[in-house]
Scaffold this motif. Structure first.
Motif, short mmCIF file in Angstrom:
data_model
loop_
_atom_site.label_atom_id
_atom_site.label_comp_id
_atom_site.label_asym_id
_atom_site.label_seq_id
_atom_site.Cartn_x
_atom_site.Cartn_y
_atom_site.Cartn_z
N ILE A 130 -6.57 -14.92 -6.07
CA ILE A 130 -5.98 -13.98 -6.99
C ILE A 130 -4.51 -14.15 -6.83
O ILE A 130 -3.92 -14.30 -8.16
N LEU A 131 -3.83 -14.25 -5.97
CA LEU A 131 -2.48 -14.31 -5.72
C LEU A 131 -1.83 -15.44 -6.36
O LEU A 131 -0.86 -15.75 -7.08
N GLY A 132 -2.68 -16.61 -6.28
CA GLY A 132 -2.13 -18.08 -6.99
C GLY A 132 -2.42 -18.04 -8.15
O GLY A 132 -1.51 -18.52 -8.98
N MET A 133 -3.46 -17.46 -8.81
CA MET A 133 -3.68 -17.44 -10.30
C MET A 133 -2.48 -16.47 -10.90
O MET A 133 -1.88 -16.95 -12.00
N CYS A 134 -1.92 -15.35 -10.41
CA CYS A 134 -0.91 -14.63 -10.75
C CYS A 134 0.40 -15.58 -10.64
O CYS A 134 0.96 -15.52 -11.93
N VAL A 135 0.51 -16.42 -9.95
CA VAL A 135 1.81 -16.99 -9.82
C VAL A 135 1.77 -18.23 -10.93
O VAL A 135 2.56 -18.24 -11.69
N ALA A 136 0.58 -18.65 -11.19
CA ALA A 136 0.46 -19.67 -12.05
C ALA A 136 0.47 -19.16 -13.44
O ALA A 136 0.96 -19.99 -14.56
N ALA A 137 0.14 -17.98 -13.79
CA ALA A 137 0.22 -17.43 -15.00
C ALA A 137 1.44 -16.53 -15.28
O ALA A 137 1.49 -16.10 -16.43
N GLY A 138 2.36 -16.63 -14.32
CA GLY A 138 3.70 -15.90 -14.61
C GLY A 138 3.37 -14.24 -14.50
O GLY A 138 4.18 -13.59 -15.13
N ILE A 139 2.54 -13.82 -13.97
CA ILE A 139 2.15 -12.37 -13.56
C ILE A 139 2.87 -11.83 -12.34
O ILE A 139 2.59 -12.25 -11.49
N SER A 140 3.71 -10.86 -12.82
CA SER A 140 4.31 -9.91 -11.65
C SER A 140 3.33 -9.28 -10.67
O SER A 140 2.31 -8.71 -11.37
N VAL A 141 3.28 -9.33 -9.37
CA VAL A 141 2.61 -8.85 -8.46
C VAL A 141 3.14 -7.98 -7.56
O VAL A 141 4.19 -8.15 -7.07
#
Length: 160
Positions: A130-141
């Motif tokens: 999930i964290l990797g997907m967020c980084v790839a999509a430019g989503i702030s976590v």
């Protein structure tokens, strides 16, 4: 306006704003809580109540309770949606309170597709994937707990 021809419950753009911090996310108004939101004994239910007590607009999402032929159903806490796309209106922040193995990655995919830029991940809902997907999509976590990070309502204190 241009929305006239849109299907009922059509999704409007996610907030283009990506938060720099958890505090900035908490200041945002329109939330979707993904998890067991209608179960009074579960954290997701308490999170919905906490956000609403702070004047937030909260969509209820539980992909595990997919309603036959209806993307949305009514429950005691409001309308329940099977996906983010089924929520009417924009979403600034998604609060993830759901299994990172089964539903979490699908929610992040949906966020990327809809242009929702902020995810608040509750303890136990995170995974490397999930964290990797967020980084790839430019989503702030932001990894944290809404129940801890939003101060309790000061109902009895006089207005400042």
């Amino acid at each position: 306006g241009p929305a006239l021809g849109a299907p009922r419950g059509a999704f409007s753009e996610g907030s283009a704003l990506a938060a720099a911090s958890g505090a900035e996310m908490i200041s945002m108004l329109r939330w979707a809580v993904v998890g067991d939101v209608l179960n009074i004994q579960k954290p997701a239910y308490a999170i919905v109540c906490k956000l609403r007590s702070k004047g937030k607009f909260v969509h209820l999402v539980n992909p595990r309770e997919v309603v036959e032929k209806e993307p949305s159903a009514s429950g005691r806490n409001g309308r329940l949606h099977a996906s983010l796309a089924a929520c009417p209106g924009p979403i600034d922040v998604v609060d993830l309170v759901i299994s990172p193995r089964t539903h979490g990655p699908r929610i992040i995919e949906e966020m990327a597709h809809l242009g929702i830029r902020n995810v608040f991940i509750q303890p136990g809902a995170e995974s490397e994937e999930i964290l990797g997907m967020c980084v790839a999509a430019g989503i702030s976590v932001h990894q944290g707990c809404v129940l801890v990070e939003i101060p309790p309502s000061a109902h009895f204190s006089p207005p400042a």
